[in-house]
Design a protein around this motif. Structure first.
Motif, mmCIF file in Angstrom:
data_model
loop_
_atom_site.group_PDB
_atom_site.id
_atom_site.type_symbol
_atom_site.label_atom_id
_atom_site.label_comp_id
_atom_site.label_asym_id
_atom_site.label_seq_id
_atom_site.Cartn_x
_atom_site.Cartn_y
_atom_site.Cartn_z
ATOM 1 N N ARG A 128 170.444 -8.001 2.473
ATOM 2 C CA ARG A 128 169.263 -8.165 1.630
ATOM 3 C C ARG A 128 168.009 -7.556 2.239
ATOM 4 O O ARG A 128 167.260 -6.833 1.582
ATOM 5 C CB ARG A 128 169.037 -9.661 1.378
ATOM 6 N N ASP A 129 167.766 -7.833 3.516
ATOM 7 C CA ASP A 129 166.490 -7.463 4.122
ATOM 8 C C ASP A 129 166.432 -6.029 4.632
ATOM 9 O O ASP A 129 165.370 -5.586 5.079
ATOM 10 C CB ASP A 129 166.182 -8.420 5.281
ATOM 11 N N GLY A 130 167.552 -5.319 4.570
ATOM 12 C CA GLY A 130 167.545 -3.916 4.988
ATOM 13 C C GLY A 130 168.139 -3.004 3.941
ATOM 14 O O GLY A 130 168.406 -1.834 4.215
ATOM 15 N N ARG A 131 168.316 -3.519 2.743
ATOM 16 C CA ARG A 131 169.044 -2.783 1.706
ATOM 17 C C ARG A 131 168.323 -1.485 1.312
ATOM 18 O O ARG A 131 167.088 -1.425 1.282
ATOM 19 C CB ARG A 131 169.226 -3.653 0.464
ATOM 20 N N PRO A 132 169.078 -0.446 1.001
ATOM 21 C CA PRO A 132 168.471 0.764 0.432
ATOM 22 C C PRO A 132 168.222 0.560 -1.055
ATOM 23 O O PRO A 132 168.928 -0.210 -1.719
ATOM 24 C CB PRO A 132 169.539 1.832 0.672
ATOM 25 N N PHE A 133 167.210 1.237 -1.574
ATOM 26 C CA PHE A 133 166.971 1.164 -3.014
ATOM 27 C C PHE A 133 166.215 2.398 -3.468
ATOM 28 O O PHE A 133 165.654 3.145 -2.671
ATOM 29 C CB PHE A 133 166.217 -0.113 -3.406
ATOM 30 N N ASN A 134 166.219 2.584 -4.768
ATOM 31 C CA ASN A 134 165.436 3.627 -5.425
ATOM 32 C C ASN A 134 164.599 2.939 -6.496
ATOM 33 O O ASN A 134 165.144 2.444 -7.477
ATOM 34 C CB ASN A 134 166.346 4.690 -6.031
ATOM 35 N N MET A 135 163.300 2.861 -6.278
ATOM 36 C CA MET A 135 162.401 2.239 -7.243
ATOM 37 C C MET A 135 161.940 3.318 -8.215
ATOM 38 O O MET A 135 161.148 4.197 -7.867
ATOM 39 C CB MET A 135 161.208 1.612 -6.531
ATOM 40 N N LYS A 136 162.442 3.259 -9.439
ATOM 41 C CA LYS A 136 162.118 4.274 -10.433
ATOM 42 C C LYS A 136 160.979 3.774 -11.320
ATOM 43 O O LYS A 136 161.047 2.690 -11.879
ATOM 44 C CB LYS A 136 163.353 4.607 -11.279
ATOM 45 N N VAL A 137 159.957 4.602 -11.427
ATOM 46 C CA VAL A 137 158.757 4.261 -12.190
ATOM 47 C C VAL A 137 158.714 5.130 -13.436
ATOM 48 O O VAL A 137 158.846 6.359 -13.366
ATOM 49 C CB VAL A 137 157.487 4.470 -11.346
ATOM 50 N N SER A 138 158.540 4.487 -14.584
ATOM 51 C CA SER A 138 158.484 5.200 -15.854
ATOM 52 C C SER A 138 157.182 4.892 -16.577
ATOM 53 O O SER A 138 156.468 3.943 -16.250
ATOM 54 C CB SER A 138 159.684 4.818 -16.738
ATOM 55 N N GLU A 139 156.892 5.716 -17.547
ATOM 56 C CA GLU A 139 155.655 5.567 -18.312
ATOM 57 C C GLU A 139 155.791 4.421 -19.312
ATOM 58 O O GLU A 139 156.856 4.204 -19.899
ATOM 59 C CB GLU A 139 155.341 6.879 -19.029
ATOM 60 N N ILE A 170 167.031 -18.219 17.709
ATOM 61 C CA ILE A 170 165.756 -17.621 18.104
ATOM 62 C C ILE A 170 165.586 -16.320 17.336
ATOM 63 O O ILE A 170 166.483 -15.469 17.341
ATOM 64 C CB ILE A 170 165.723 -17.340 19.621
ATOM 65 N N ASP A 171 164.465 -16.194 16.661
ATOM 66 C CA ASP A 171 164.172 -14.974 15.909
ATOM 67 C C ASP A 171 163.505 -13.948 16.808
ATOM 68 O O ASP A 171 162.536 -14.254 17.514
ATOM 69 C CB ASP A 171 163.254 -15.284 14.726
ATOM 70 N N CYS A 172 164.022 -12.727 16.793
ATOM 71 C CA CYS A 172 163.471 -11.635 17.590
ATOM 72 C C CYS A 172 163.144 -10.461 16.663
ATOM 73 O O CYS A 172 163.857 -10.213 15.684
ATOM 74 C CB CYS A 172 164.470 -11.187 18.646
ATOM 75 N N PRO A 173 162.063 -9.725 16.950
ATOM 76 C CA PRO A 173 161.691 -8.600 16.084
ATOM 77 C C PRO A 173 162.551 -7.365 16.341
ATOM 78 O O PRO A 173 162.996 -7.124 17.465
ATOM 79 C CB PRO A 173 160.230 -8.335 16.460
ATOM 80 N N CYS A 174 162.769 -6.608 15.280
ATOM 81 C CA CYS A 174 163.393 -5.282 15.407
ATOM 82 C C CYS A 174 162.278 -4.240 15.518
ATOM 83 O O CYS A 174 161.292 -4.308 14.778
ATOM 84 C CB CYS A 174 164.253 -4.967 14.186
ATOM 85 N N CYS A 175 162.441 -3.305 16.394
ATOM 86 C CA CYS A 175 161.413 -2.269 16.570
ATOM 87 C C CYS A 175 161.974 -0.863 16.393
ATOM 88 O O CYS A 175 161.367 0.112 16.857
ATOM 89 C CB CYS A 175 160.739 -2.425 17.928
ATOM 90 N N CYS A 176 163.112 -0.747 15.758
ATOM 91 C CA CYS A 176 163.661 0.577 15.466
ATOM 92 C C CYS A 176 164.333 0.539 14.098
ATOM 93 O O CYS A 176 164.717 -0.530 13.610
ATOM 94 C CB CYS A 176 164.655 1.020 16.539
ATOM 95 N N LEU A 177 164.437 1.702 13.478
ATOM 96 C CA LEU A 177 165.028 1.838 12.144
ATOM 97 C C LEU A 177 164.395 0.858 11.164
ATOM 98 O O LEU A 177 165.078 0.201 10.374
ATOM 99 C CB LEU A 177 166.545 1.628 12.195
#
Length: 322
Positions: A128-139, A170-177
């Motif tokens: 969920r938190d790293g998923r790829p997507f294409n946000m398509k915007v239309s008129e 323990i939650d740790c931050p990601c700093c790459c990708l």
């Protein structure tokens, strides 16, 4: 006379062969000038059609109201992230009151764009938190309008990961990708701008960067204190607690673009309260995007993508503990 007739006949035959095009050469007809004129007139219109649409939708706007819909509420209650859907209208400072609420008049402005996420159900459920997507915007404000832009996010790491321990995790931050979004025209041509989440030594402060042709243009972040380590809060006004403006900063010197932190109309992206039903019964958010002055329509379109990324990284559920 027979000699004269044979000479005239030979002359006619010679002229007919001389006017005939040689093998492989393009045939010339009387319609060629008209066809050339049609090509000259038609080609620029086809090349600039997408640019004209961006100019029409963004050019005269001082700001945008980006309203995420309550699409997929039941689906999210069952544990699967729904596709994000937005309706976008023009925005003005007059529509904001109490610093964090949008007026009914502002909410009822005519929607000029519609955006819908395209992503796989598998990725929304399992990544969920790293998923790829294409946000398509239309008129227009509803599905089915002419497509104008695409905001493409590749697969990435989430902002945080959890390490299991005996007493929980323990939650740790990601700093790459880290997540990033690039803008393309409706036919997939890159517009050479990109928004990305950035990680630095001040991990508790969310920050995003907007770039054009690989060069940083803005750093988007809230007002900070303690040397940039924490988000600044004001209990008297609710700033940093009830509402959290994200200001545009000059990446070269860190100054606020178009004003200062105390300015009432400083360019920013601000999450607004959109009503009890929407805020309490869904994870849908509403944003006021107030553009810096003097920027063109193409940059405004890029900052809409920055808003989508801000919602995805900062205000979606990925920063909440499961």
């Amino acid at each position: 006379s027979s000699h004269f007739g044979s000479g005239a006949l030979a002359s006619v035959i010679f002229r007919s062969f001389a006017q005939r095009p040689s093998p492989g050469a393009p045939a010339t007809t009387a319609a060629t000038p008209a066809m050339a004129q049609a090509n000259v007139i038609g080609k620029p219109e086809q090349q600039t059609m997408g640019g004209d649409k961006v100019e029409q939708l963004f050019g005269d706007k001082n700001g945008l109201l980006v309203k995420q819909t309550m699409r997929g509420c039941l689906q999210e209650c069952l544990g699967c992230e729904a596709k994000s859907e937005y309706k976008i209208s023009g925005m003005d400072w007059n529509f904001i009151y109490d610093d964090y609420k949008v007026s009914e008049e502002g909410m009822q402005q005519q929607d000029i764009m519609y955006a819908l996420e395209e992503s796989s159900c598998f990725c929304r459920l399992c990544w969920r938190d790293g998923r790829p997507f294409n946000m398509k915007v239309s008129e227009g404000g509803e599905p089915g309008g002419a497509e104008v832009l695409q905001y493409i996010k590749p697969c990435s790491f989430p902002l945080n990961f959890s390490i299991p321990t005996e007493n929980g995790s323990i939650d740790c931050p990601c700093c790459c990708l880290l997540p990033k979004v690039s803008t393309s025209s409706a036919n997939g041509t890159p517009l050479e701008n990109q928004s990305k989440y950035i990680c630095d030594i001040n991990l508790c402060v969310p920050k995003l960067q907007y770039l054009e042709k690989g060069n940083p243009v803005y750093v988007l972040k809230p007002e900070t204190c303690c040397g940039g380590c924490c988000i600044a809060c004001n209990p008297c006004t609710g700033k940093g607690l009830v509402y959290l403006p994200f200001y545009f900063h000059d990446p070269s010197n860190g100054s606020v673009v178009g004003g200062d932190y105390s300015g009432k109309e400083t360019p920013q992206i601000r999450k607004l309260w959109a009503g009890l039903k929407k805020e309490c019964c869904s994870t849908a958010d509403t944003f006021a995007v107030m553009f810096p002055g003097g920027i063109d329509a193409k940059r405004k379109a890029g900052l809409l993508g920055l808003t989508f990324l801000l919602d995805f990284t900062v205000f979606e559920r990925q920063q909440q503990k499961n």
